[in-house]
Every structure is written in structure tokens, then in C-alpha cells.
Design a protein around this motif. Structure first.
Motif, mmCIF file in Angstrom:
data_model
loop_
_atom_site.group_PDB
_atom_site.id
_atom_site.type_symbol
_atom_site.label_atom_id
_atom_site.label_comp_id
_atom_site.label_asym_id
_atom_site.label_seq_id
_atom_site.Cartn_x
_atom_site.Cartn_y
_atom_site.Cartn_z
ATOM 1 N N PRO A 1 0.805 -1.220 0.000
ATOM 2 C CA PRO A 1 0.000 0.000 0.000
ATOM 3 C C PRO A 1 0.843 1.277 0.000
ATOM 4 O O PRO A 1 0.518 2.239 -0.688
ATOM 5 C CB PRO A 1 -0.841 -0.115 1.282
ATOM 6 N N MET A 2 1.955 1.288 0.740
ATOM 7 C CA MET A 2 2.818 2.481 0.796
ATOM 8 C C MET A 2 3.442 2.762 -0.577
ATOM 9 O O MET A 2 3.472 3.906 -1.020
ATOM 10 C CB MET A 2 3.920 2.298 1.840
ATOM 11 N N TRP B 1 -3.934 -3.021 -5.995
ATOM 12 C CA TRP B 1 -4.678 -1.871 -5.456
ATOM 13 C C TRP B 1 -5.396 -2.357 -4.201
ATOM 14 O O TRP B 1 -6.085 -3.386 -4.239
ATOM 15 C CB TRP B 1 -5.678 -1.430 -6.513
ATOM 16 N N PRO B 2 -5.230 -1.664 -3.079
ATOM 17 C CA PRO B 2 -5.835 -2.145 -1.826
ATOM 18 C C PRO B 2 -7.333 -2.432 -1.954
ATOM 19 O O PRO B 2 -8.114 -1.575 -2.345
ATOM 20 C CB PRO B 2 -5.568 -0.988 -0.848
ATOM 21 N N GLY B 3 -7.688 -3.678 -1.645
ATOM 22 C CA GLY B 3 -9.083 -4.089 -1.629
ATOM 23 C C GLY B 3 -9.663 -4.522 -2.958
ATOM 24 O O GLY B 3 -10.772 -5.052 -2.996
ATOM 25 N N GLY C 1 -10.560 -8.416 -3.400
ATOM 26 C CA GLY C 1 -11.747 -8.790 -2.636
ATOM 27 C C GLY C 1 -13.023 -8.286 -3.290
ATOM 28 O O GLY C 1 -14.029 -9.009 -3.355
ATOM 29 N N GLN C 2 -12.987 -7.044 -3.776
ATOM 30 C CA GLN C 2 -14.161 -6.486 -4.451
ATOM 31 C C GLN C 2 -14.490 -7.284 -5.712
ATOM 32 O O GLN C 2 -15.659 -7.575 -5.977
ATOM 33 C CB GLN C 2 -13.919 -5.020 -4.825
ATOM 34 N N LEU C 3 -13.466 -7.611 -6.489
ATOM 35 C CA LEU C 3 -13.697 -8.376 -7.721
ATOM 36 C C LEU C 3 -14.259 -9.758 -7.400
ATOM 37 O O LEU C 3 -15.193 -10.219 -8.067
ATOM 38 C CB LEU C 3 -12.395 -8.495 -8.524
ATOM 39 N N HIS C 4 -13.702 -10.408 -6.390
ATOM 40 C CA HIS C 4 -14.175 -11.735 -5.996
ATOM 41 C C HIS C 4 -15.647 -11.682 -5.579
ATOM 42 O O HIS C 4 -16.472 -12.490 -6.027
ATOM 43 C CB HIS C 4 -13.296 -12.273 -4.862
#
Length: 159
Positions: free
Chosen positions: A17-18, A140-142, A145-148
Motif C-alpha cells: 500500500p505504501m 490496489w488495496p481491496g 476482494g471487491q472483484l471476488h
């Protein structure tokens, strides 16, 4: 100083993320530079109005910027943001399309588009936009999970 293309190559490879945030910040710095004093003035005025919640003034400033430099993607993106914050989703979506015509890798425009599609419960459209974001930055953070979650929801609704 890195070029925009180099930053996007590095963003695609970034895993933390950083690192992602640092690269995005570098990209934003390049996007927020018009290279012309008069255009920078309109951009700055519009951004001040946006921060102050004066969306009508921001739209006016960004419209002037767009009229003076229609190829400048960030002018379109900033006006899309102002329209979005004023609740004018159609106008915002039209400006997002213009932003992406000029800079197809514009993750800010894609992220804004995804937010609107999420609000409108357009799962198919949201999936297409998130896939585009994933192509720019797989970590890209998250996003995974969103795609899944979206793919599962769409598969369940088709059964």
C-alpha cells in the motif's frame, strides 16, 4: 524525475500500500501540472472552490480550463468531481468519459466511476471498471476482494 509511463509501469508492479500510494502521488503531481501559468491559475481556483464546497464556482473554473485546454485530462476529471459532489451524476459520468478518452489510465476517474456504479447498484458496469483498475494496479488495496465478491454475486444472479 520519473515520466508518467515509468510511474504507471511501476504502479502495475507495486505490491505494498505504501509503494502504491507513493507512485499514485507522483502520478497526481504530473497530472496536476498544466505547464502554463494561466491554466494553473484556473486549476488552482477550481480546486480551492471545490475544497470550500462551492461546486458551482469550481465547475465554472474547470469549464474555463477545459475551454482553454480541451486536451488536458485533469480539467475534465476535476469538473467530473465537482459535478459528482453536486449530485449531477450524468454530467459527472460524461466528464469521466472525456477524462478517460484523454488518459485511459486515469485511476482517479475510474475510481469515481466505480463509486457511482456502486451507488447505482450496476454490478456489471462496476465489474468492468474494477477490471480496468486491476489492469493498472493488480495490488490496489481491496480490489481483489471487491472483484471476488462481485463475480460471486453476478454468478449467483445468473444461476
Amino acid at each position: 524525475m520519473s515520466t508518467l509511463d515509468e510511474l504507471f509501469v511501476r504502479l502495475r508492479e507495486a505490491t505494498t500500500p505504501m509503494e502504491i500510494e507513493t507512485l499514485q502521488s507522483g502520478i497526481w503531481q504530473l497530472w496536476l501540472t498544466t505547464g502554463e501559468h494561466l491554466l494553473d491559475k484556473h486549476l488552482e481556483a477550481g480546486m480551492r472552490a471545490l475544497s470550500a464546497g462551492n461546486y458551482t464556482q469550481a465547475i465554472t473554473d474547470f469549464t474555463t480550463l477545459i475551454e482553454l485546454q480541451p486536451t488536458y485530462a485533469e480539467g475534465w476529471n476535476k469538473r467530473a468531481t465537482a459535478y459528482y459532489l453536486r449530485g449531477e451524476y450524468r454530467a459527472s459520468l460524461a466528464d469521466i468519459r472525456e477524462t478517460l478518452r484523454r488518459e485511459p489510465r486515469h485511476f482517479g476517474a475510474l475510481s469515481g466511476w466505480a463509486s457511482m456504479l456502486r451507488t447505482l447498484a450496476d454490478d456489471r458496469g462496476l465489474l468492468r471498471v474494477l477490471v480496468r483498475l486491476e489492469q493498472l494496479c493488480p495490488h490496489w488495496p481491496g480490489i481483489q476482494g471487491q472483484l471476488h465478491e462481485l463475480r460471486n454475486r453476478l454468478n449467483e444472479s445468473e444461476e
